[in-house]
Write a protein that holds these residues in place. Structure first.
Motif, PDB file in Angstrom:
ATOM      1  N   GLN A 137       0.837  -1.209   0.000  1.00 34.27           N
ATOM      2  CA  GLN A 137       0.000   0.000   0.000  1.00 34.27           C
ATOM      3  C   GLN A 137       0.872   1.259   0.000  1.00 34.27           C
ATOM      4  N   LYS A 138       1.932   1.276   0.800  1.00 38.66           N
ATOM      5  CA  LYS A 138       2.832   2.436   0.871  1.00 38.66           C
ATOM      6  C   LYS A 138       3.558   2.644  -0.464  1.00 38.66           C
ATOM      7  N   ILE A 139       3.977   1.555  -1.086  1.00 37.71           N
ATOM      8  CA  ILE A 139       4.651   1.653  -2.381  1.00 37.71           C
ATOM      9  C   ILE A 139       3.686   2.218  -3.415  1.00 37.71           C
ATOM     10  N   GLU A 140       2.468   1.710  -3.425  1.00 36.43           N
ATOM     11  CA  GLU A 140       1.468   2.193  -4.383  1.00 36.43           C
ATOM     12  C   GLU A 140       1.165   3.665  -4.154  1.00 36.43           C
ATOM     13  N   GLU A 141       1.059   4.088  -2.890  1.00 36.35           N
ATOM     14  CA  GLU A 141       0.819   5.499  -2.578  1.00 36.35           C
ATOM     15  C   GLU A 141       1.968   6.371  -3.088  1.00 36.35           C
ATOM     16  N   ALA A 142       3.188   5.887  -2.877  1.00 36.48           N
ATOM     17  CA  ALA A 142       4.363   6.643  -3.331  1.00 36.48           C
ATOM     18  C   ALA A 142       4.383   6.742  -4.851  1.00 36.48           C
ATOM     19  N   ILE A 143       4.055   5.649  -5.533  1.00 34.98           N
ATOM     20  CA  ILE A 143       4.034   5.650  -7.002  1.00 34.98           C
ATOM     21  C   ILE A 143       2.972   6.623  -7.513  1.00 34.98           C
ATOM     22  N   ARG A 144       1.832   6.682  -6.833  1.00 33.57           N
ATOM     23  CA  ARG A 144       0.757   7.592  -7.253  1.00 33.57           C
ATOM     24  C   ARG A 144       1.173   9.061  -7.142  1.00 33.57           C
ATOM     25  N   LYS A 145       2.158   9.364  -6.313  1.00 33.73           N
ATOM     26  CA  LYS A 145       2.623  10.747  -6.142  1.00 33.73           C
ATOM     27  C   LYS A 145       3.539  11.198  -7.287  1.00 33.73           C
TER      28      LYS A 145
ATOM     29  N   LYS B 130      14.712   7.750  -7.542  1.00 34.30           N
ATOM     30  CA  LYS B 130      15.222   8.690  -6.538  1.00 34.30           C
ATOM     31  C   LYS B 130      14.082   9.121  -5.610  1.00 34.30           C
ATOM     32  N   PHE B 131      12.938   9.464  -6.197  1.00 35.51           N
ATOM     33  CA  PHE B 131      11.774   9.891  -5.416  1.00 35.51           C
ATOM     34  C   PHE B 131      11.290   8.766  -4.503  1.00 35.51           C
ATOM     35  N   LEU B 132      11.179   7.547  -5.038  1.00 40.31           N
ATOM     36  CA  LEU B 132      10.660   6.429  -4.250  1.00 40.31           C
ATOM     37  C   LEU B 132      11.597   6.054  -3.111  1.00 40.31           C
ATOM     38  N   ARG B 133      12.911   6.131  -3.355  1.00 34.93           N
ATOM     39  CA  ARG B 133      13.863   5.819  -2.280  1.00 34.93           C
ATOM     40  C   ARG B 133      13.700   6.797  -1.124  1.00 34.93           C
ATOM     41  N   ILE B 134      13.486   8.063  -1.442  1.00 40.67           N
ATOM     42  CA  ILE B 134      13.287   9.076  -0.401  1.00 40.67           C
ATOM     43  C   ILE B 134      11.938   8.843   0.283  1.00 40.67           C
ATOM     44  N   GLU B 135      10.904   8.649  -0.519  1.00 38.93           N
ATOM     45  CA  GLU B 135       9.543   8.499  -0.008  1.00 38.93           C
ATOM     46  C   GLU B 135       9.388   7.253   0.876  1.00 38.93           C
ATOM     47  N   LEU B 136      10.128   6.180   0.534  1.00 40.98           N
ATOM     48  CA  LEU B 136       9.974   4.902   1.244  1.00 40.98           C
ATOM     49  C   LEU B 136      11.141   4.604   2.190  1.00 40.98           C
ATOM     50  N   ALA B 137      11.954   5.607   2.495  1.00 44.54           N
ATOM     51  CA  ALA B 137      13.161   5.397   3.310  1.00 44.54           C
ATOM     52  C   ALA B 137      12.853   4.709   4.638  1.00 44.54           C
TER      53      ALA B 137
ATOM     54  N   LYS C 243      16.728   8.071 -23.817  1.00 44.08           N
ATOM     55  CA  LYS C 243      17.340   8.943 -22.808  1.00 44.08           C
ATOM     56  C   LYS C 243      16.258   9.524 -21.896  1.00 44.08           C
ATOM     57  N   THR C 244      15.119   9.919 -22.471  1.00 46.39           N
ATOM     58  CA  THR C 244      14.006  10.446 -21.672  1.00 46.39           C
ATOM     59  C   THR C 244      13.492   9.363 -20.734  1.00 46.39           C
ATOM     60  N   ILE C 245      13.370   8.148 -21.246  1.00 50.77           N
ATOM     61  CA  ILE C 245      12.902   7.029 -20.424  1.00 50.77           C
ATOM     62  C   ILE C 245      13.873   6.813 -19.271  1.00 50.77           C
ATOM     63  N   GLU C 246      15.156   6.781 -19.586  1.00 43.44           N
ATOM     64  CA  GLU C 246      16.186   6.585 -18.561  1.00 43.44           C
ATOM     65  C   GLU C 246      16.099   7.673 -17.490  1.00 43.44           C
ATOM     66  N   ASN C 247      15.948   8.928 -17.915  1.00 43.94           N
ATOM     67  CA  ASN C 247      15.855  10.034 -16.966  1.00 43.94           C
ATOM     68  C   ASN C 247      14.608   9.909 -16.090  1.00 43.94           C
ATOM     69  N   GLN C 248      13.473   9.533 -16.680  1.00 45.89           N
ATOM     70  CA  GLN C 248      12.231   9.405 -15.928  1.00 45.89           C
ATOM     71  C   GLN C 248      12.320   8.268 -14.894  1.00 45.89           C
ATOM     72  N   ILE C 249      12.929   7.146 -15.284  1.00 51.43           N
ATOM     73  CA  ILE C 249      13.106   6.031 -14.349  1.00 51.43           C
ATOM     74  C   ILE C 249      14.013   6.474 -13.207  1.00 51.43           C
ATOM     75  N   GLY C 250      15.086   7.177 -13.545  1.00 54.56           N
ATOM     76  CA  GLY C 250      16.003   7.681 -12.522  1.00 54.56           C
ATOM     77  C   GLY C 250      15.299   8.602 -11.533  1.00 54.56           C
ATOM     78  N   LYS C 251      14.475   9.514 -12.053  1.00 59.02           N
ATOM     79  CA  LYS C 251      13.727  10.431 -11.183  1.00 59.02           C
ATOM     80  C   LYS C 251      12.768   9.645 -10.283  1.00 59.02           C
ATOM     81  N   ALA C 252      12.082   8.670 -10.875  1.00 61.36           N
ATOM     82  CA  ALA C 252      11.119   7.868 -10.109  1.00 61.36           C
ATOM     83  C   ALA C 252      11.822   7.111  -8.986  1.00 61.36           C
TER      84      ALA C 252
END
Length: 194
Positions: free
Chosen positions: A120-128, A170-177, A159-168
């Motif tokens: 549930q927490k992972i899904e919430e983070a992904i939705r953000k 990074k965000f999820l690691r912070i959000e789910l720390a 390259k755009t895909i790679e950047n978007q995955i990287g951003k995601a």
């Protein structure tokens, strides 16, 4: 006009996307082949190399290379591969340990609750995540599509895909720390945030 390695490094440090992309294109395939010779899995090798370049770009302002650029890239890929092997070995040992001490068909109520809470927490983070970033991340992690497959479907550059995955990530690691210990215990969802 040919640039010296120091000029290339300096240009990347200053955020020159054109020079960075040219460097990426120049070394990408040979670094993937080198990583594959260590990991024996081309998808893993490509991910290691893509993550390396993403990391270089994200930390470009602090980029210090005292050896040749080529040597630096190969050494970095080598180290990333060894870390990946070590990580996979630890996960494999834990799974073996868990299998030996728990009946795989039995799942306690507390484990089920923890796992459900984590999902549930992972899904919430992904939705953000922003819409496009979320779509790309889901295609990568849940549909298990490769970067070039996602790029083709969405008519975007790899390259755009790679950047978007990287951003995601990074965000999820912070959000789910705070859930990292639970992620490690549950193991199955671990691949989503790595």
């Amino acid at each position: 006009m040919q640039l010296s390695e120091q000029e290339i490094i300096s240009a990347i440090r200053q955020g020159d996307e054109r020079i960075f992309e040219a460097t990426f294109r120049k070394y990408y395939q040979s670094l993937c082949n080198y990583a594959n010779s260590i990991l024996k899995e081309m998808d893993e090798a490509e991910e290691v190399v893509q993550n390396l370049f993403l990391s270089i770009w994200e930390k470009r302002t602090d980029l210090e290379i005292s050896v040749s650029l080529k040597s630096y890239l190969y050494r970095a890929v080598h180290n990333h591969c060894l870390n990946r092997i070590k990580h996979l070995k630890i996960r494999e040992e834990y799974q073996q340990y868990a299998t030996n001490f728990y009946d795989s068909s039995y799942e306690s109520v507390s484990q089920t609750v923890m796992k459900n809470e984590l999902e549930q927490k992972i899904e919430e983070a992904i939705r953000k995540l922003p819409e496009q970033c979320r779509l790309i991340f889901r295609m990568s992690r849940f549909d298990e599509l490769k970067y070039h497959e996602i790029a083709k479907q969405l008519e975007l550059s790899p390259k755009t895909i790679e950047n978007q995955i990287g951003k995601a990530l990074k965000f999820l690691r912070i959000e789910l720390a705070e859930y990292l210990p639970l992620i490690i215990i549950c193991g199955t969802t671990l691949q989503i945030v790595q």
